[in-house]
Design a protein around this motif. Structure first.
Motif, PDB file in Angstrom:
ATOM      1  N   GLY A   9       2.026  16.246   2.908  1.00 13.80           N
ATOM      2  CA  GLY A   9       2.514  15.599   1.648  1.00 13.80           C
ATOM      3  C   GLY A   9       3.239  14.571   1.758  1.00 13.80           C
ATOM      4  N   ASN A  10       3.694  13.995   2.868  1.00  5.36           N
ATOM      5  CA  ASN A  10       4.364  12.828   3.336  1.00  5.36           C
ATOM      6  C   ASN A  10       3.851  11.613   2.574  1.00  5.36           C
ATOM      7  OD1 ASN A  10       6.269  10.885   4.293  1.00  5.36           O
ATOM      8  ND2 ASN A  10       5.197  10.946   6.304  1.00  5.36           N
ATOM      9  N   ARG A  11       4.473  10.796   2.075  1.00  7.16           N
ATOM     10  CA  ARG A  11       4.006   9.226   1.720  1.00  7.16           C
ATOM     11  C   ARG A  11       5.011   8.293   2.053  1.00  7.16           C
ATOM     12  NH1 ARG A  11       6.731  10.068  -3.620  1.00  7.16           N
ATOM     13  NH2 ARG A  11       6.164  12.380  -3.747  1.00  7.16           N
ATOM     14  N   ALA A  62      16.019   8.430  -0.511  1.00  7.50           N
ATOM     15  CA  ALA A  62      15.822   9.257   0.824  1.00  7.50           C
ATOM     16  C   ALA A  62      14.415   9.484   1.126  1.00  7.50           C
ATOM     17  CB  ALA A  62      16.477  10.678   0.452  1.00  7.50           C
ATOM     18  N   GLY A  63      14.059   9.501   2.638  1.00 11.37           N
ATOM     19  CA  GLY A  63      12.821   9.744   2.986  1.00 11.37           C
ATOM     20  C   GLY A  63      12.104  11.097   2.910  1.00 11.37           C
ATOM     21  N   TYR A  64      10.911  11.232   3.099  1.00  8.58           N
ATOM     22  CA  TYR A  64      10.249  12.530   2.841  1.00  8.58           C
ATOM     23  C   TYR A  64      11.071  13.678   3.831  1.00  8.58           C
ATOM     24  CZ  TYR A  64       6.474  16.255   2.486  1.00  8.58           C
ATOM     25  OH  TYR A  64       5.874  17.216   2.399  1.00  8.58           O
ATOM     26  N   HIS A 104       0.854  -1.391   0.127  1.00  5.04           N
ATOM     27  CA  HIS A 104       0.133   0.058  -0.003  1.00  5.04           C
ATOM     28  C   HIS A 104       1.192   1.527   0.035  1.00  5.04           C
ATOM     29  CE1 HIS A 104      -2.916  -2.717   0.937  1.00  5.04           C
ATOM     30  NE2 HIS A 104      -3.966  -1.943   0.673  1.00  5.04           N
ATOM     31  N   ILE A 105       0.442   2.327  -0.561  1.00  5.60           N
ATOM     32  CA  ILE A 105       0.946   3.718  -0.342  1.00  5.60           C
ATOM     33  C   ILE A 105       0.081   4.472   0.738  1.00  5.60           C
ATOM     34  CG2 ILE A 105       1.779   5.560  -1.337  1.00  5.60           C
ATOM     35  CD1 ILE A 105       1.208   4.464  -3.925  1.00  5.60           C
ATOM     36  N   MET A 106       0.832   5.011   1.586  1.00 10.64           N
ATOM     37  CA  MET A 106       0.220   5.808   2.779  1.00 10.64           C
ATOM     38  C   MET A 106       0.569   7.450   2.290  1.00 10.64           C
ATOM     39  SD  MET A 106       0.763   2.625   4.073  1.00 10.64           S
ATOM     40  CE  MET A 106       2.340   3.045   4.336  1.00 10.64           C
ATOM     41  N   GLN A 107      -0.661   7.885   2.214  1.00 12.61           N
ATOM     42  CA  GLN A 107      -0.369   9.529   1.517  1.00 12.61           C
ATOM     43  C   GLN A 107      -1.110  10.436   2.643  1.00 12.61           C
ATOM     44  OE1 GLN A 107       1.101  10.680  -1.369  1.00 12.61           O
ATOM     45  NE2 GLN A 107       0.839  12.646  -0.292  1.00 12.61           N
ATOM     46  N   LYS A 123      14.419  18.274   4.775  1.00 12.42           N
ATOM     47  CA  LYS A 123      15.506  18.926   5.426  1.00 12.42           C
ATOM     48  C   LYS A 123      16.541  19.444   4.381  1.00 12.42           C
ATOM     49  CE  LYS A 123      15.997  16.241   9.477  1.00 12.42           C
ATOM     50  NZ  LYS A 123      16.640  14.980   9.737  1.00 12.42           N
ATOM     51  N   MET A 124      16.804  18.507   3.379  1.00 18.65           N
ATOM     52  CA  MET A 124      18.041  18.784   2.662  1.00 18.65           C
ATOM     53  C   MET A 124      17.515  20.003   1.548  1.00 18.65           C
ATOM     54  SD  MET A 124      19.788  15.286   1.723  1.00 18.65           S
ATOM     55  CE  MET A 124      21.083  15.903   0.478  1.00 18.65           C
ATOM     56  N   LEU A 125      16.259  20.293   1.327  1.00 17.33           N
ATOM     57  CA  LEU A 125      15.919  21.312   0.532  1.00 17.33           C
ATOM     58  C   LEU A 125      15.882  22.758   1.065  1.00 17.33           C
ATOM     59  CD1 LEU A 125      12.465  19.901  -1.281  1.00 17.33           C
ATOM     60  CD2 LEU A 125      14.587  20.759  -2.521  1.00 17.33           C
ATOM     61  N   LYS A 126      15.943  22.493   2.550  1.00 13.29           N
ATOM     62  CA  LYS A 126      15.584  23.849   3.131  1.00 13.29           C
ATOM     63  C   LYS A 126      17.318  24.562   3.341  1.00 13.29           C
ATOM     64  CE  LYS A 126      11.283  23.343   5.475  1.00 13.29           C
ATOM     65  NZ  LYS A 126      10.531  22.980   6.392  1.00 13.29           N
TER      66      LYS A 126
END
Ligand code: SAM
Length: 366
Positions: A245-247, A356-358, A237-240, A363-366
């Motif tokens: 916006g985490n999945r 990489a997790g959400y 399953h995908i948990m959204q 973190k890396m985008l900020k």
């Protein structure tokens, strides 16, 4: 119906001279891309199979696809070109004669499901209007146990989660509108094909899958029933989380770290939807045949085939997190430097695929 004679690659084709949606027989010149890559993929399958093959172009319309298979692929024994539309059938017969392919091509007028219930083929091509769902059960009966199946779907809106109820009705899988909708849609389609074939003791192993414009195209080899268990193990399953916006995907979790309840998608195939070696061979075949754009796509599919499922659209994340969009290549380099797998995807020009997790990505985008 007004007819004109055109060319597609080496095939001369009598095709309708009117708007394709109004003409009595369908022909879309833009789908030459799909036909080119299909020629290359079927040629690669033939080489791997190491035997002459009998092919069914089940929904043939003008006959262009089947004619091209007969003309451009070496090692084809016969191609059956079928359409239930009597006007299409007449045109198919004329096009076979025009290309002097009577020895290799067999025109058929009838319902594709009946034809597939009564015959076995090494390779079957399903290129319907909309969903292929109504043809999959008979294709599963009809496909040789070491065969090859090519499927188009143009009903991308329900598959991608814009109409979850229609998707559930047609494919038996719950889809939802997400920021990675294109990959989700093609995985719903692949999941459905795997399950439809497994009902008839056939394992469908995806070899090359792509999304383009208004359609999805999927190619898979058929293996014996012993491989089905392995495929089913790759469903999950995908948990959204529609709050942050985490999945997540795999085993079921009920709540996101932000506290919101997860919505569920699936059960869906989370395994590889393209095979690296197969795609690389298709890229070589495209190069030989001078299918430039198709070869570039096959190369890209090879490169993304071993990355984890579901891309992250940086455009979307930048908007949600109200941050400046980094250069995609720089961000991929940063992810790799931190030890993660990362690369681009054909599904979306502004997205990355990574393990990489959400939370790490944010973190890396900020
Ligand atoms: N493969 C073609 C090409 O590459 O140009 C286009 C095929 S067109 C999208 C779909 C065709 O399927 C139509 O010509 C339609 O008449 C035919 N068709 C629809 N349902 C069918 C059925 N049950 N059996 C046989 N043909 C069918």
């Amino acid at each position: 119906m007004k007819i004109q004679q055109i060319r597609e690659e080496k095939i001369k084709l009598l095709a309708p001279a009117e708007n394709m949606y109004k003409a009595a027989v369908f022909y879309n010149p833009k789908m030459a891309f799909s036909r080119n890559i299909s020629v290359a993929a079927l040629q690669v399958f033939k080489k791997i199979a190491g035997r002459k093959i009998v092919v069914l172009d089940a929904l043939s319309a003008s006959g262009v696809r089947g004619l091209r298979y007969a003309n451009e692929i070496s090692g084809i024994k016969k191609v059956f070109l079928n359409d239930k539309n009597p006007v299409a059938y007449k045109l198919i017969k004329k096009n076979i004669a025009l290309n002097r392919l009577k020895k290799k091509c067999v025109p058929q007028k009838g319902d594709a499901n009946i034809l597939m219930h009564q015959n076995v083929f090494d390779a079957i091509d399903l290129d319907p209007f909309g969903s292929p769902n109504i043809f999959l059960d008979s294709a599963a009966r009809s496909i040789y146990h070491k065969g090859f199946l090519a499927v188009t779907a143009t009903d991308t809106a329900p598959l991608c989660g814009s109409y979850p109820e229609t998707c559930f009705k047609k494919y038996g899988i719950r889809s939802l509108k997400t920021d990675y909708y294109s990959e989700l849609g093609i995985r719903v389609l692949i999941s459905h094909i795997i399950l439809a074939l497994s009902r008839r003791e056939r394992a469908f192993i995806p070899q090359l899958s792509f999304a383009k414009e208004h359609y999805f195209r999927v190619f898979g080899k058929i293996e014996h029933a012993g491989k089905i268990t392995d495929l089913l193990k790759q469903f999950g399953h995908i948990m959204q989380c529609f709050n942050c916006g985490n999945r997540k995907y795999g085993n079921i979790e009920l709540r996101c770290f932000c506290g919101n309840k997860f919505e569920f998608v699936g059960p869906i195939f989370l395994g590889k939807i393209s095979d690296r070696k197969f795609c690389a061979e298709v890229a070589k075949e495209c190069k030989k045949k001078r299918f430039i754009e198709e070869g570039m796509l096959a190369k890209q599919l090879a490169s993304e085939s071993e990355l984890p499922p579901f891309y992250y659209d940086l455009h979307y994340l930048a908007k949600v997190e109200k941050i400046k969009l980094p250069k995609i290549e720089d961000f991929i380099a940063r992810l790799r430097k931190s030890g993660f797998k990362a690369g681009r995807t054909h599904f979306c020009p502004t997205a990355v695929k990574t393990d990489a997790g959400y939370e790490e990505i944010i973190k890396m985008l900020k």
